[in-house]
Every structure is written in structure tokens, then in C-alpha cells.
Design a protein around this motif. Structure first.
Motif, PDB file in Angstrom:
ATOM      1  N   THR B 284       0.820  -1.192  -0.047  1.00 36.11           N
ATOM      2  CA  THR B 284      -0.020   0.046   0.021  1.00 36.11           C
ATOM      3  C   THR B 284       0.881   1.291  -0.099  1.00 36.11           C
ATOM      4  N   VAL B 285       0.420   2.164  -0.498  1.00 35.56           N
ATOM      5  CA  VAL B 285       1.192   3.431  -0.611  1.00 35.56           C
ATOM      6  C   VAL B 285       0.260   4.417   0.177  1.00 35.56           C
ATOM      7  N   GLN B 437      -3.327  -5.422 -19.097  1.00 35.07           N
ATOM      8  CA  GLN B 437      -3.899  -4.639 -18.021  1.00 35.07           C
ATOM      9  C   GLN B 437      -3.300  -3.203 -17.902  1.00 35.07           C
ATOM     10  N   LYS B 438      -1.825  -3.425 -17.752  1.00 31.15           N
ATOM     11  CA  LYS B 438      -1.172  -2.075 -17.594  1.00 31.15           C
ATOM     12  C   LYS B 438      -1.380  -1.255 -18.667  1.00 31.15           C
ATOM     13  N   VAL B 439      -1.484  -1.656 -19.896  1.00 34.60           N
ATOM     14  CA  VAL B 439      -1.667  -0.795 -21.163  1.00 34.60           C
ATOM     15  C   VAL B 439      -3.193  -0.060 -21.000  1.00 34.60           C
ATOM     16  N   ALA B 440      -4.064  -0.904 -20.448  1.00 33.38           N
ATOM     17  CA  ALA B 440      -5.319  -0.283 -20.251  1.00 33.38           C
ATOM     18  C   ALA B 440      -5.298   0.837 -19.136  1.00 33.38           C
ATOM     19  N   ILE B 441      -4.427   0.367 -18.175  1.00 27.62           N
ATOM     20  CA  ILE B 441      -4.556   1.374 -17.189  1.00 27.62           C
ATOM     21  C   ILE B 441      -3.741   2.785 -17.594  1.00 27.62           C
ATOM     22  N   ALA B 442      -2.791   2.565 -18.292  1.00 22.29           N
ATOM     23  CA  ALA B 442      -1.918   3.490 -19.215  1.00 22.29           C
ATOM     24  C   ALA B 442      -2.971   4.510 -19.936  1.00 22.29           C
ATOM     25  N   ARG B 443      -4.040   3.975 -20.527  1.00 23.32           N
ATOM     26  CA  ARG B 443      -4.945   4.652 -21.102  1.00 23.32           C
ATOM     27  C   ARG B 443      -5.782   5.359 -20.511  1.00 23.32           C
ATOM     28  N   ILE B 444      -6.328   5.247 -19.250  1.00 18.75           N
ATOM     29  CA  ILE B 444      -7.215   6.010 -18.261  1.00 18.75           C
ATOM     30  C   ILE B 444      -6.245   7.092 -17.773  1.00 18.75           C
ATOM     31  N   THR B 465       2.528  -8.717 -10.666  1.00 15.30           N
ATOM     32  CA  THR B 465       1.697  -7.895 -11.497  1.00 15.30           C
ATOM     33  C   THR B 465       0.651  -7.169 -10.727  1.00 15.30           C
ATOM     34  N   LYS B 466      -0.082  -8.039  -9.908  1.00 15.56           N
ATOM     35  CA  LYS B 466      -1.214  -7.751  -9.128  1.00 15.56           C
ATOM     36  C   LYS B 466      -0.752  -6.746  -8.056  1.00 15.56           C
ATOM     37  N   ALA B 467       0.393  -7.030  -7.439  1.00 16.18           N
ATOM     38  CA  ALA B 467       1.077  -6.178  -6.273  1.00 16.18           C
ATOM     39  C   ALA B 467       1.720  -4.800  -7.053  1.00 16.18           C
ATOM     40  N   GLU B 468       2.002  -4.889  -8.224  1.00 18.18           N
ATOM     41  CA  GLU B 468       2.445  -3.651  -8.999  1.00 18.18           C
ATOM     42  C   GLU B 468       0.963  -2.746  -9.380  1.00 18.18           C
ATOM     43  N   ILE B 469       0.099  -3.443  -9.534  1.00 14.35           N
ATOM     44  CA  ILE B 469      -1.140  -2.651  -9.760  1.00 14.35           C
ATOM     45  C   ILE B 469      -1.712  -2.248  -8.414  1.00 14.35           C
ATOM     46  N   TYR B 470      -1.517  -2.824  -7.365  1.00  8.29           N
ATOM     47  CA  TYR B 470      -2.014  -2.197  -6.024  1.00  8.29           C
ATOM     48  C   TYR B 470      -1.159  -0.934  -5.625  1.00  8.29           C
ATOM     49  N   ARG B 471      -0.091  -1.094  -5.865  1.00  7.91           N
ATOM     50  CA  ARG B 471       0.938   0.048  -5.577  1.00  7.91           C
ATOM     51  C   ARG B 471       0.575   1.280  -6.590  1.00  7.91           C
ATOM     52  N   MET B 472       0.148   1.129  -7.866  1.00  5.51           N
ATOM     53  CA  MET B 472      -0.114   2.096  -8.625  1.00  5.51           C
ATOM     54  C   MET B 472      -1.367   2.775  -8.062  1.00  5.51           C
TER      55      MET B 472
END
Lengths: 333, 535
Positions: B284-285, B437-444, B465-472
Motif C-alpha cells: 500500500t502507498v 492490463q497495464k496498457v489499459a491502465i495507461a490509457r485512463i 503484477t497484482k502487487a504492482e497494480i495495487y501500488r499504482m
């Protein structure tokens, strides 16, 4: 990157091979006219007649649609021009009317497809018949001949001319210039404008496009209407070629137009296609036709050859983009 | 971890299916009932490379009959390649396989089926327009001279349906009208009817609601006691614990660990998977929610959601939980304008926003679709194209897009979200699920959205990757963005969110700070009205 470029040039390679084949065959069995400047002009002239409406079809196919009404809409436009010239109207108003008819045909297709969500195949199958009917009513069910004195010189020179030096640029048919200029215009539009990229996005995945806030119905209507403009211009070339208008000439033309797009790498499932490819596709069709006639191969066989080339082209295209299971199974023991 | 509680329920529960199941013994392979716990399937030293990529290097695996083996690994670890080798879709470069001590060299799915290997895929493979029985009998050999003998086969179909607890389903019912869970059970019965004795499950629970997951686990347990050999692939460690006996971890195409599941801890498995110690599965951040600024007031869609009101704060991660069909996805789609609004208002800083997607996007909403393949991304288009779609206007002068500026901006964003790809002009379909999924996130992010509606953003994505997405998500919230996070995976909601709202039957039943929720309470709230009849 180099590989990708080579793939893009695939249709061009095919055209080159076909030209090479016919020029050799013609030298051996024919009279050696295939590569003459005159014959090349004939080939590119008739290719322009296919290519111009096919630019519109390329847009439609990239957006994931299809337009079966292109053929009858094209001759409807040609007939409109013929009728207007027969009445002795000024040529400008005739042209304007013709473009208007073409755009209206496209607009009608686009509106029905967007509003009803009926698949484009069915909608345009219907309008194909409707446009034919309208054309026949307008022409009184006969060919409309425009008197020669009412056809301005530049108009007849849009297609062929006895004196090649009378062309806008000597020795280069005006139809080819027209096709080149229009092709360049659409190609730029497809690559460098938001509208063009949106068309690709819709063809690739309509729901993604919607998610990205692209106005899908508006874009679709615009695509079909713009295609209508190209079909009208195709109607102009058709009229310049035959100097008359017969609405029933158009039946079957749509398949030729679609074939040019598909030979050029357009995918009927949408999202893929190129204007340059379509130009090459049109050239492939007409050079086969011309080559066959140089070799005195009967027309009936030409149909079979073109049909085979289309199927082979699509298979090759699949190989380039994906991997059909059956092909790779051949190499598995 | 609290999550173990509810998944363990799968083992203890036993319904009326039990008797149906025992009646159905005739579909159980003969060889297995006699010799239990013999080695049913062995794969030894399987290697497979695609061009320069070594997908599998000397991987071995053994399944006993009456055992559930969990095959664990991140996306791209080689699990799917291994399954494809097993099902005959790929031929291994080297290595051998055997089934019941007979050498097994499949050339295609038909061989696999004949050898008794069946796969239950993540994406269901049923013909939606056909009936239940026609689907079960598809490709089945037991037909007389090309004709279906329905009367004789109906018995078999009924038996197979009983075995998966679908005894009440009519064999003539249309498959397309059944729920995802039922369709999955039908796939299992199809495997049974084709006399499979090795059944492979590829992420079977990714689209199932909790109660159907339990039912699936019960069936897996039963198949196990009947002597079937089962391979279970999942990203969810609690699930693996609930169903599996043995485990086999793959990383980068190598075996990195195997053994009995009760002899390892979750942390040990995770560190085997990612090759490093993951101190925290849910990083978590730190961020502090600010003032409320988005006000959703009694929003009602066509059928779902039903009058949902939420007030969202700046810099907040708002979790939405509920069972499948509770209306979570519909809530997001209605908020974003993809589904029509019947009534209700959405206000941002006191100004109401009109319904269309474009208006919502201008107001700062961005949406990540649950359906990454079909809707989330245009698969044929490039990474750059996908990233910038929907907001190309900012590179446009006089109608022309400045391609270089656009590409640079897209590249920059892809570096920011750490997409692993050769180049930005690559087709999105070539990337793994996590990278897509990261590309989709990059789009928003490219849309400069301030309110991110994320529907199952970690579905089908590996632990790393899940952990990376939570951090993002955490750092976006720290930047002051608002995130609405829909998920079926309770541990991540509890770990990542500031507040959680639980939906049931289209309504928002309760919204509380995350500290005031437990997994059990969320489940109880989500199921509150589930017993009342469907309108």
C-alpha cells in the motif's frame, strides 16, 4: 520493423509477380503488347475505375462493415449525371447532383445501420436492390444516352481519349491522376486524423471504441457518407467510360470493389486495410484481366482465375497475420 | 489470513448432490477404481521453445489418481504451454509423457480426448445455441452410423449431469441461457461423458461467484475420491489450499518446487513463484482521503443498479464488493454512461454531469473494463494506439495528429506503468494478461481521468503484477485521484481500500470504512437477500 514493412508491401509483390508472368507469357505466346505504354494506360485506367469507389469501401471495411450496394449506387450516380446532361443542364449542376445522390445513398446506409443495429451486410443487400429500382425508375428502365455535344471534352477525357497528349498531364490518364490524388487524400485522413484512427478502433473493437468515448454511430454514418462520395466519383468515371447511364450495369460491380480491398490486405472482420493496398488490389484485378485478353484466354476463364487469386490472396494474408491451424498441421508429422 | 475461513467451507459442505453422485458410478473409469493412487499421468523433462524463447525447460510433473495437483506460477511461467503440450496443441522439443504407464504422444485434441485427458478452460467452450445434451454429446463417438440415438444417450447425459449436481437441469435446455457457473459444470460433465480420467482446470473460479466456487470445490473433492486425477491452475492461494493435495510451482519454464500443500506456507509458495521474497502481497502507498467531491445520488439503471448513492472523496480508494449479478459492473457502467440511466444524478463539485460517455470523460471519469479482451482493449491495434485512443485531440493541429508527439507521450506512460513489450507499435494481443492490463491502465491515465472506475483490474493476473497494480492504485490515490475498485477477491479489497460498499441485488447495502469490515461480514451482507425469490 523491416519485416513489417515487407508485409505491408505484400500485395505489391503479388502485383509484380503477376505483371512479370503476363509479360513473359505474352512475349512467348501473345503479341508482346502487354507491357506497351498503351496497354499499361488501359490497365491503370480501368484500375482507377475500381480503385476510386474501393477507397470508400476500404473505409467501410476497416470500420468492420461492408457495402453491397456500392455497385448499384455507382451506376445510379452515373445515370443521374447522364440524365442531367441529356436534359441539357449545365455540367456543374449535373456533377453536384451526382455527388449529392452518392452521399445520400451512403447516408441512408449509415443511418439505417447505426439506428437499427442490423448488420451492414443485410442493410446494404436491401439498399442494393432499392438503388437499382430507383435508378430504373429514373431512367425509365432503359439506358440513358447523353447527346455528345452536351458532354464537355474534359469529362470524356476523364477516362480515355484518342489523343493521349490531350490529357491534363500528357500521356497520363486523368482518371489515374484523380485516383492517385484522392487515394493520397484518404490515406492521409486515415493515418493522421482522429477520425481515421477512430475508424480503425471501431473496426478492431466497437465496445472498446465506445469505452474510449468515441461517438460510434456518428462515425459510422460519416464513414458510409464519405464512401458515398467516392462511389459518386466512381460513377463519374463510369460515365466518362461508357458515355451513357444504365442502372443495371452496376450489379456485380460491388464484388469487384470488395475484391480490390481484400486483395489489398483489408480484413472483413474490420480493423485492418490500407488505401495503398486497395490501389494495388485494383491493379491486380485489371492486369489479370488485361493479361488474359492479350493471351486470348476466354472471359469465362478469366473469371475463374480472378476468383482463385482472391481466395489465394486471403489465405496468404491469413498466413501473414495469424496462423491457420491446418497450415501448420501440414508440417507436423 | 481471514480468507482461509470461507474457502475451507468448501470441504465441509455436503448437499443433496451426494446421493446423485454415488448413483453415477458407471462413468468412473474402470482402471481407476481398482488401483487407486497409482501414477496416472507423468510428464518428464518436457522442454519446448518458440524461437529464441525457452517456454519450458525440462519440466516434470506427476499426478496420482485420487489427487488434486495445483499447478502454480505467474503469468508467463509456462503453465499454459505445459497444458498445451499435454492436450496435444504443442509438441514438446524433448521429454516424454505417459498415462497409466503407457507412452502418450498426442498429436492433437482428439488424441488427448482418446487418452482420457480433458480440459476445463477459463473461457468456456460450449456452443451457446445448442441444447445441454447436444453440447455434452458434441464430438462424442457413441453414435449409430452418424445418427444420434437420443433415447439411449439421454441416460448417459442424465448420469453426467447428476455427477456435477445438475440433476434438475433439463437436457433440452438451451446452454446460452444458463449461468456461467452452470456452463462450467456442464463442461465438467462433458469431460465425464467422454470418459476422461485426467481433468485439467485452468483458472476455473475466475468468473464464478463465491457460492458457486464452493459447489465447484465439492465436485472436485468428489471426483478426487472417485479416483480421477485432477490438475488445478489458479492464482488464488487460498483456493489452492482448499482443493489441492500436492503443488508444483513453475517459474520461467522451470520446476522450482513441489510437494504436499500442507507442508508449505503461502509466503513460501509466493517466494517460489516470483523468485524473491514478497514481504507484502498487498503493498500500500500511504494516502489520506480528502474532501467529498463526487456525489452519486440515487442512481438507477435500466434493471441494475437500483438507486445507489455514494459520495466519493478525493484521494480515496472506494471498494465495491458483492456477488456476481449484484450489479457492481452495471453500477460502474451506469456511472460512466455506457449503460442508460433511468434516474438519479451525478454531481462533481456540485455541478451535475450529463449522461453520455463523452460528457463523463470530460468531467474526469475513466473506466477500466472487466472484459479486457473484448472491450478493454482493441486487440488488433498497437500499444500506442490503445494508450492514446479516446484522447488524441491533444496532439492535433488543424485536424492532423502529430504522430511523434503522440508516440512519445504513449511511450512515456508505458514506462511509467512498466509495460514489458518490445516496442510501442507491437499489437496488444501479443502481450500477456498482466501487461495488457497495464496498457489499459495507461490509457485512463492518458485520458487524465481523475475518477478511475476499475472493474476487476487484477482478474487473471499473476501475483507479482497484482502487487504492482495495487501500488499504482495507491500512488494514484496519493496524487489525489479517486478510485472505485470493483473486485470479487475480498483479501485485496480489504487490503487496498479506504472504504468498502457491499452490493446485493442491485442495491448498495452498506458502506463502511475498511476497518469496520471483516470478510465474513462482507459475505453476509452480500448474501443478505439472496434467498428471496428472483423477480
Amino acid at each position: 520493423m523491416v519485416k513489417k514493412l515487407l508485409w505491408q508491401l505484400g500485395p505489391l509483390v503479388a502485383l509484380f509477380i503477376i505483371m512479370l508472368f503476363f509479360s513473359i507469357a505474352d512475349n512467348v505466346w501473345g503479341e508482346g503488347f502487354f507491357l506497351s505504354a498503351r496497354n499499361l494506360r488501359v490497365i491503370s485506367n480501368s484500375a482507377a475505375l475500381i480503385a476510386v469507389p474501393a477507397f470508400g469501401m476500404t473505409l467501410i471495411i476497416i470500420s468492420g462493415g461492408i457495402d453491397l450496394s456500392a455497385g448499384t449506387a455507382l451506376t445510379l450516380c452515373g445515370t443521374t449525371l447522364a440524365l442531367s446532361l441529356k436534359n441539357g443542364d449545365p455540367v456543374e449542376s449535373g456533377l453536384l447532383l451526382m455527388v449529392l445522390v452518392g452521399c445520400l445513398c451512403g447516408l441512408a446506409n449509415g443511418l439505417v445501420i447505426s439506428a437499427t443495429k442490423v448488420v451492414p451486410f443485410i442493410v446494404t443487400l436491401g439498399t442494393m436492390s432499392i438503388f437499382l429500382g430507383i435508378g430504373q425508375i429514373a431512367s425509365g428502365e432503359s439506358t440513358v444516352y447523353a447527346p455528345k455535344e452536351n458532354i464537355p471534352d474534359w469529362l470524356s477525357l476523364c477516362y480515355t481519349g484518342r489523343n493521349v497528349d490531350e490529357y491534363l498531364i500528357p500521356k497520363i490518364p486523368t482518371s489515374v491522376l484523380l485516383a492517385g490524388a484522392m487515394g493520397l487524400g484518404v490515406a492521409v485522413m486515415m493515418r493522421y486524423t482522429v477520425f481515421g484512427r477512430n475508424v480503425f478502433a471501431i473496426g478492431s473493437s466497437e465496445s472498446t471504441a465506445r469505452l474510449c468515448g468515441i461517438h460510434v454511430p456518428f462515425t459510422m454514418v460519416a464513414v458510409y457518407t464519405i464512401a458515398g462520395f467516392f462511389i459518386a466519383t466512381g460513377g463519374l468515371l463510369y460515365f466518362a467510360d461508357v458515355k451513357n447511364g444504365n442502372p443495371s450495369d452496376g450489379t456485380g460491380k460491388e464484388l469487384e470493389i470488395i475484391a480490390a480491398v481484400v486483395l489489398g490486405g483489408g480484413s472483413l472482420s474490420g480493423g485492418r486495410g490500407s488505401i495503398f493496398g486497395t490501389m494495388v488490389g485494383a491493379l491486380i484485378i485489371t492486369s489479370i484481366r488485361s493479361g488474359c485478353s492479350q493471351l486470348s484466354i476466354p472471359n469465362t476463364y478469366t473469371h475463374i482465375i480472378i476468383g482463385c487469386i482472391i481466395i489465394v490472396a486471403v489465405i496468404v494474408d491469413q498466413l501473414r497475420h495469424g496462423s491457420p491451424e491446418w497450415f501448420f498441421r501440414l508440417f507436423r508429422k | 489470513m481471514a480468507s482461509k475461513q470461507d474457502t475451507n467451507g468448501g470441504k465441509s459442505g455436503s448437499g443433496s448432490m451426494g446421493t446423485d453422485f454415488l448413483d453415477a458410478y458407471s462413468l468412473i473409469p474402470q482402471s481407476m477404481s481398482s488401483s487407486r493412487s497409482s501414477c496416472l499421468l507423468t510428464m518428464s523433462s518436457i522442454s519446448k521453445s518458440f524461437g529464441p524463447t525457452q517456454a519450458l525447460s525440462s519440466v516434470s510433473l506427476a499426478v496420482q489418481s485420487g489427487e488434486v495437483l495445483a499447478l502454480i506460477g505467474e503469468n508467463g511461467a509456462g503453465k499454459s504451454t505445459l497444458l498445451k503440450v499435454l492436450s496435444g496443441a504443442h509438441r514438446p522439443d524433448s521429454g516424454t509423457m505417459s498415462i497409466e504407464n503407457q507412452p502418450y504422444r498426442p498429436r492433437g485434441p482428439q488424441d488427448a480426448r482418446a487418452a482420457g485427458v480433458a480440459m476445463i478452460y477459463q473461457e468456456l467452450n460450449l456452443a451457446p445455441d445448442l441444447s445441454v445434451e447436444d453440447n455434452l454429446l458434441l464430438g462424442h463417438r457413441n453414435i449409430g452410423a452418424g445418427f444420434l440415438v437420443r433415447s439411449r444417450q439421454r441416460e448417459q447425459v442424465q448420469e453426467a449431469l447428476n455427477m456435477v449436481g445438475l440433476s434438475t437441469l433439463s437436457p433440452t435446455a438451451n446452454v446460452g441461457q444458463q449461468s456461467v457457473a452452470t456452463q462450467q459444470l456442464l463442461e465438467i460433465s462433458r469431460a465425464l461423458i467422454s470418459k476422461a480420467n485426467i481433468i485439467l482446470f485452468d483458472e476455473p473460479t475466475s468468473s464464478l461467484p463465491q457460492k458457486d466456487v464452493r459447489r465447484l470445490f465439492e465436485i472436485i473433492q468428489r471426483l478426487k475420491t472417485q479416483g480421477f486425477g485432477l490438475v488445478y491452475i489458479s492464482h488464488f492461494l487460498e483456493e489452492v489450499r482448499a482443493v489441492a493435495d500436492g503443488y508444483n510451482v513453475l517459474r520461467d519454464g522451470h520446476n522450482v518446487g513441489e510437494g504436499r500443500i500442507d507442508h508449505v506456507t503461502d509466503d513460501q509458495i509466493v517466494s517460489m513463484m516470483v523468485g524473491r521474497d514478497v514481504a507484502n502481497l498487498f503493498p500500500t502507498v500511504p494516502h489520506t482521503p480528502g474532501e467529498p467531491w463526487v456525489d452519486i445520488d440515487r442512481l438507477k439503471g435500466d434493471s441494475l443498479p437500483h438507486e445507489v448513492s455514494i459520495s466519493l472523496r478525493r484521494g480515496e480508494i472506494f471498494g465495491v464488493s458483492g456477488l456476481v449479478g449484484a450489479g457492481r459492473t452495471e453500477l460502474l457502467r451506469t456511472i460512466f454512461g455506457l449503460d442508460p440511466t433511468e434516474h438519479g444524478v451525478i454531481q462533481i463539485d456540485g455541478k451535475s454531469v450529463s449522461q453520455s460517455v463523452r460528457a463523463k470523460m470530460r468531467a474526469g471519469f475513466g473506466m477500466l473494463s472487466e472484459d479486457r479482451k473484448q472491450e478493454g482493449l482493441a486487440q488488433d491495434l498497437s500499444l500506442i494506439e490503445n494508450t492514446t485512443l479516446g484522447n488524441m485531440g491533444k496532439y492535433t493541429t488543424l485536424g492532423m495528429i502529430n504522430l511523434r508527439a503522440r508516440n512519445n507521450a504513449a511511450q512515456e506512460l508505458m514506462t511509467k506503468v512498466e509495460v514489458k513489450a518490445f516496442s510501442g507499435s507491437q499489437q496488444v494481443s501479443e502481450l500477456s494478461g498482466g501487461n495488457q492490463q497495464k496498457v489499459a491502465i495507461a490509457r485512463i491515465l492518458h485520458q487524465e481521468a481523475e475518477i478511475l472506475l476499475m472493474d476487476e483490474p487484477t482478474k487473471g493476473i499473476d501475483v507479482g503484477t497484482k502487487a504492482e497494480i495495487y501500488r499504482m492504485m495507491g500512488s494514484l490515490a496519493a496524487e489525489g485521484k479517486t478510485i472505485v475498485f470493483v473486485s470479487s477477491y475480498l483479501p485485496e479489497l480489504l487490503a487496498v481500500c479506504d472504504r468498502i460498499g457491499v452490493m446485493s441485488r442491485g442495491e448498495m447495502r452498506a458502506i463502511r470504512d475498511v476497518e469496520d469490515w471483516t470478510e465474513d461480514e462482507i459475505m453476509a451482507t452480500a448474501m443478505a437477500l439472496e434467498t428471496s425469490p428472483t423477480p
